[in-house]
Design a protein around this motif. Sequence first.
Motif, PDB file in Angstrom:
ATOM      1  N   THR A  55       0.834  -1.335  -0.052  1.00  0.00           N
ATOM      2  CA  THR A  55       0.016   0.037   0.053  1.00  0.00           C
ATOM      3  C   THR A  55       0.770   1.340   0.022  1.00  0.00           C
ATOM      4  O   THR A  55       2.041   1.365   0.844  1.00  0.00           O
ATOM      5  CB  THR A  55      -0.760  -0.033   1.183  1.00  0.00           C
ATOM      6  N   GLN A  56       0.581   2.206  -1.051  1.00  0.00           N
ATOM      7  CA  GLN A  56       1.314   3.455  -0.857  1.00  0.00           C
ATOM      8  C   GLN A  56       0.304   4.482  -0.832  1.00  0.00           C
ATOM      9  O   GLN A  56      -0.722   4.596  -1.490  1.00  0.00           O
ATOM     10  CB  GLN A  56       1.804   3.859  -2.084  1.00  0.00           C
ATOM     11  N   ILE A  57       0.498   5.488   0.143  1.00  0.00           N
ATOM     12  CA  ILE A  57      -0.653   6.527   0.395  1.00  0.00           C
ATOM     13  C   ILE A  57       0.084   7.964   0.363  1.00  0.00           C
ATOM     14  O   ILE A  57       1.025   8.326   0.768  1.00  0.00           O
ATOM     15  CB  ILE A  57      -1.069   6.359   1.806  1.00  0.00           C
ATOM     16  N   PHE A  58      -0.625   8.831  -0.390  1.00  0.00           N
ATOM     17  CA  PHE A  58      -0.398  10.136  -0.672  1.00  0.00           C
ATOM     18  C   PHE A  58      -1.497  11.083   0.001  1.00  0.00           C
ATOM     19  O   PHE A  58      -2.730  10.943  -0.264  1.00  0.00           O
ATOM     20  CB  PHE A  58      -0.315  10.744  -2.004  1.00  0.00           C
ATOM     21  N   ILE A  73      -5.155   6.916   9.283  1.00  0.00           N
ATOM     22  CA  ILE A  73      -6.220   7.789   8.814  1.00  0.00           C
ATOM     23  C   ILE A  73      -5.631   8.798   7.897  1.00  0.00           C
ATOM     24  O   ILE A  73      -4.615   9.630   8.242  1.00  0.00           O
ATOM     25  CB  ILE A  73      -6.992   8.586   9.859  1.00  0.00           C
ATOM     26  N   ALA A  74      -6.101   8.835   6.453  1.00  0.00           N
ATOM     27  CA  ALA A  74      -5.244   9.821   5.534  1.00  0.00           C
ATOM     28  C   ALA A  74      -6.101  10.935   5.343  1.00  0.00           C
ATOM     29  O   ALA A  74      -7.514  10.708   5.072  1.00  0.00           O
ATOM     30  CB  ALA A  74      -4.769   9.118   4.325  1.00  0.00           C
ATOM     31  N   LYS A  75      -5.725  12.361   5.330  1.00  0.00           N
ATOM     32  CA  LYS A  75      -6.563  13.414   5.330  1.00  0.00           C
ATOM     33  C   LYS A  75      -6.091  14.151   3.992  1.00  0.00           C
ATOM     34  O   LYS A  75      -4.938  14.316   3.985  1.00  0.00           O
ATOM     35  CB  LYS A  75      -6.871  14.131   6.384  1.00  0.00           C
ATOM     36  N   GLY A  76      -6.998  14.965   3.632  1.00  0.00           N
ATOM     37  CA  GLY A  76      -6.790  16.057   2.609  1.00  0.00           C
ATOM     38  C   GLY A  76      -6.013  15.439   1.182  1.00  0.00           C
ATOM     39  O   GLY A  76      -4.910  15.271   1.348  1.00  0.00           O
ATOM     40  N   ASP A  77      -6.776  15.629   0.118  1.00  0.00           N
ATOM     41  CA  ASP A  77      -6.448  15.013  -1.186  1.00  0.00           C
ATOM     42  C   ASP A  77      -5.772  13.784  -1.250  1.00  0.00           C
ATOM     43  O   ASP A  77      -4.419  13.526  -1.658  1.00  0.00           O
ATOM     44  CB  ASP A  77      -5.624  16.299  -1.771  1.00  0.00           C
ATOM     45  N   VAL A  78      -6.355  12.768  -0.713  1.00  0.00           N
ATOM     46  CA  VAL A  78      -5.849  11.520  -0.582  1.00  0.00           C
ATOM     47  C   VAL A  78      -5.842  10.707  -1.911  1.00  0.00           C
ATOM     48  O   VAL A  78      -6.762  10.583  -2.596  1.00  0.00           O
ATOM     49  CB  VAL A  78      -6.607  10.823   0.542  1.00  0.00           C
ATOM     50  N   ALA A  79      -4.635   9.868  -2.053  1.00  0.00           N
ATOM     51  CA  ALA A  79      -4.642   9.100  -3.074  1.00  0.00           C
ATOM     52  C   ALA A  79      -4.121   7.563  -2.496  1.00  0.00           C
ATOM     53  O   ALA A  79      -2.889   7.703  -1.993  1.00  0.00           O
ATOM     54  CB  ALA A  79      -3.905   9.626  -4.279  1.00  0.00           C
ATOM     55  N   ILE A  80      -4.595   6.532  -2.593  1.00  0.00           N
ATOM     56  CA  ILE A  80      -4.144   5.423  -2.248  1.00  0.00           C
ATOM     57  C   ILE A  80      -3.946   4.313  -3.326  1.00  0.00           C
ATOM     58  O   ILE A  80      -5.014   4.159  -3.947  1.00  0.00           O
ATOM     59  CB  ILE A  80      -4.952   4.915  -1.102  1.00  0.00           C
ATOM     60  N   TYR A  81      -2.682   3.708  -3.359  1.00  0.00           N
ATOM     61  CA  TYR A  81      -2.648   2.810  -4.484  1.00  0.00           C
ATOM     62  C   TYR A  81      -2.442   1.566  -3.742  1.00  0.00           C
ATOM     63  O   TYR A  81      -1.389   1.077  -2.920  1.00  0.00           O
ATOM     64  CB  TYR A  81      -1.234   3.154  -5.234  1.00  0.00           C
ATOM     65  N   LYS A  82      -3.191   0.202  -3.764  1.00  0.00           N
ATOM     66  CA  LYS A  82      -3.294  -0.787  -3.395  1.00  0.00           C
ATOM     67  C   LYS A  82      -3.780  -1.808  -4.275  1.00  0.00           C
ATOM     68  O   LYS A  82      -4.781  -1.815  -4.982  1.00  0.00           O
ATOM     69  CB  LYS A  82      -4.167  -0.642  -2.013  1.00  0.00           C
TER      70      LYS A  82
END
Length: 764
Positions: free
Chosen positions: A74-77, A91-100
């Motif tokens: 998993t990669q989280i921006f 918890i990811a906040k604000g213009d989130v993009a998750i590559y999974k």
Amino acid sequence: MPRTPRHLPLLGATLLATIPFTAPAQDLQLGFLSQIGDELNIENAGAVDLDSEKSQITWKKAGSAPLNARFENTQIFADTLVFNADTQIVIAKGDVAIYKDGFVYRGQNIEYDINRDQLSANAIRSSLEPIYFDAGDFKTATKEISVLRMEDTYFTTHDSVDPNFRIKAKQVDIYPDDRIVFRSLTAYAGKIPVFYFPYLSQPFDAELGYTFAPGYSSSWGAYLLNQYGTLVGDHTIAKFHFDIRSTRGLAGGLDLVSTRHRENDNFGEFKFYYANDLEPLTDSLGGGSVNQRLFNPPDSDRYRLNLQHRVYLPGPEESTFYVDLDLNKVSDEFFYEDFFPAEFRVDPRPDNIVNLVKRSDRSVLSLLGRFSANDFFQTDERLPEIAYDITRQPILGNSGLFYESTTSFGLYSEDISSTQDQRNRDRIDELEAQLALIDQVDENGDPTAESILALDAIGARQLEETPEIELERLRLELDGSSYTRFHTYHELLYPKVYGGWLSLTPRFGVGAQAYSSVEDRGDTGLTDETRVLLHAGLDASFKFSKTYADVQNETLGINGVRHIARPYANLSILDTDDQQNSFNGVDRLVPTTRLRPLDVTRFTAIDDLNSWAITRLGMQNTLLTRRDNRNYAFAGLNTYVDVFLDDPEFDRSHSNLFNELFWRPLPWLRFTWDSQIPIGGGNNADFVESIARVNFQPTDWWTLGIGHQLLQDHPFFEDSSLVSFNTYARLSENWGIGMVHRYELDDGVLESQQYSIHRDLTSW
């Protein structure tokens, strides 16, 4: 003291720069990193906050670039990342993009449960090819994303910011590589709602769901072919057909396709199709079958039943012992021509076969039954035939010898078709009536007027056989024929390379055939006999090559050229008692423009095995170049001729000269030309054949294909000079046009023409 993970120096420096360490905070940081630090990598981290009471750590991005966190697959921006050590939730906040797992999830707030490997979010956007969705609430229902659950979702398969259609559903469950389930579904064309379903399950398989094909043809009129596919059980696809043809009427059917056999399209299918034909006498392909239809007119109720299946024994798992079924029942001989022309061109007279097979790595044993289920087709029957074939294999250790063989025994018969049967009977009645009239005389002993007319009718036909002989032949054809045959052939080969360059393969074979007629089935034209087959052959070849490294042409993709030339010669001598001329077996030669095989094990017309002595001489030239660090054959020419010391067919001294040329310099340009011309003259089977084809794609939106087939002076086939032309142009992202033409220059007839308009509906 806890172990220090490899990424601690980066995070530690950030922490020291933002807040002073307290003992609990430092313990929390080190404890957190000791749990997942070996697998966590955070880049572009700015401020970091620790909350020891909540066992929580917060990272914020540094500058304008997003925070980049990697954990396992998993990669989280995001702008901010919060991790709770107790709940193991990120918890990811604000213009989130998750590559999974190959998917991308976008939103403002997304939670990731590390223990459960589960995502949940509000207002998330993602794709699961070919699906694009925008969900209010989102959750991966189980570990490894086997189910995606969404609430208040907009869904489309049109990859566009402004899709031409979309679906809104209260709840959507996506099962990757399987299906998608909608609840309370509303479909929109643009912004206009067009229909509503309370529940809909749609598989991802291209064969499933609804597809349609509109069009127009001269034999069908305007048509709309509709298909809906659905999954039945675990491994069967059901395809329902409902077709509308303005000229033919309504038709429909059902196909059952086993997904267990997708790697082989020869079995695993059941098909039923029924048509209430409004114009059964229409000649669909313009093949001159109108007179045949009038002689044996098909009924308006027309159908097909097909079963091609393999049953493994004892089953159900795959094994080397199985039964193959190929069963085909059709209403009339013109059904495939009228409704399935593509199948008609490949197999106009389908078989009916049941074959029990036991296979090993080096042999195949089969028990085959072939029978006629459609009496309007002339088909040979094998009831039964048992065969044992041994593939080519080394014997006697490292002796270099190879062995292969084929053996079969069966009861064979053949009956003429019902159409030919009726024609024979009508002709017999006509001949008998004429012969009876010929013998009529008046009171003076002179021929009557009717007798004279009958004699004139017979003489006007200029028959090659007398009426009496023709009558006998027709009656024998009505009786049919049946015989038994035992055939066996065994061959030894000794391939060897001499001097590192000369390849020689001597071949020696011996076989036998035993025939006997079956009584009460007419005259087969043979007497009970046994004949011996003796064969000797020699295959010789060698190669030489030359490299031209300086030959370069970037336009044609040539990076140096290597020319390989391979002269070869194949000698084959078969000695046997020739078959009687009056015998017409079921495994017989049929007219062709090609040369016959020289290898007895590849010669399938075994009832026409007669003595021969043939040498095939040839030269194969190939031009190679280097592309992508590999050899690529971009051009070649194979030239060969047969020299006959003993010709089993036409008493020739030599065959035509054959040339098989190919040139494929680029993926968008390909040219082939197969030709044969007579040489020397004097043969009674001299003819000319040329088959040329070029495929050309000069631009990324236009492709063109041109072909020409020429045949002149063949002893069995009519002269032909057929030109074929096809082209396709992509006018835009969604629209294209195409044309196909076939024009016979020999008689000036445009045999077929087809025009098509293409609309890309992949988004649907």
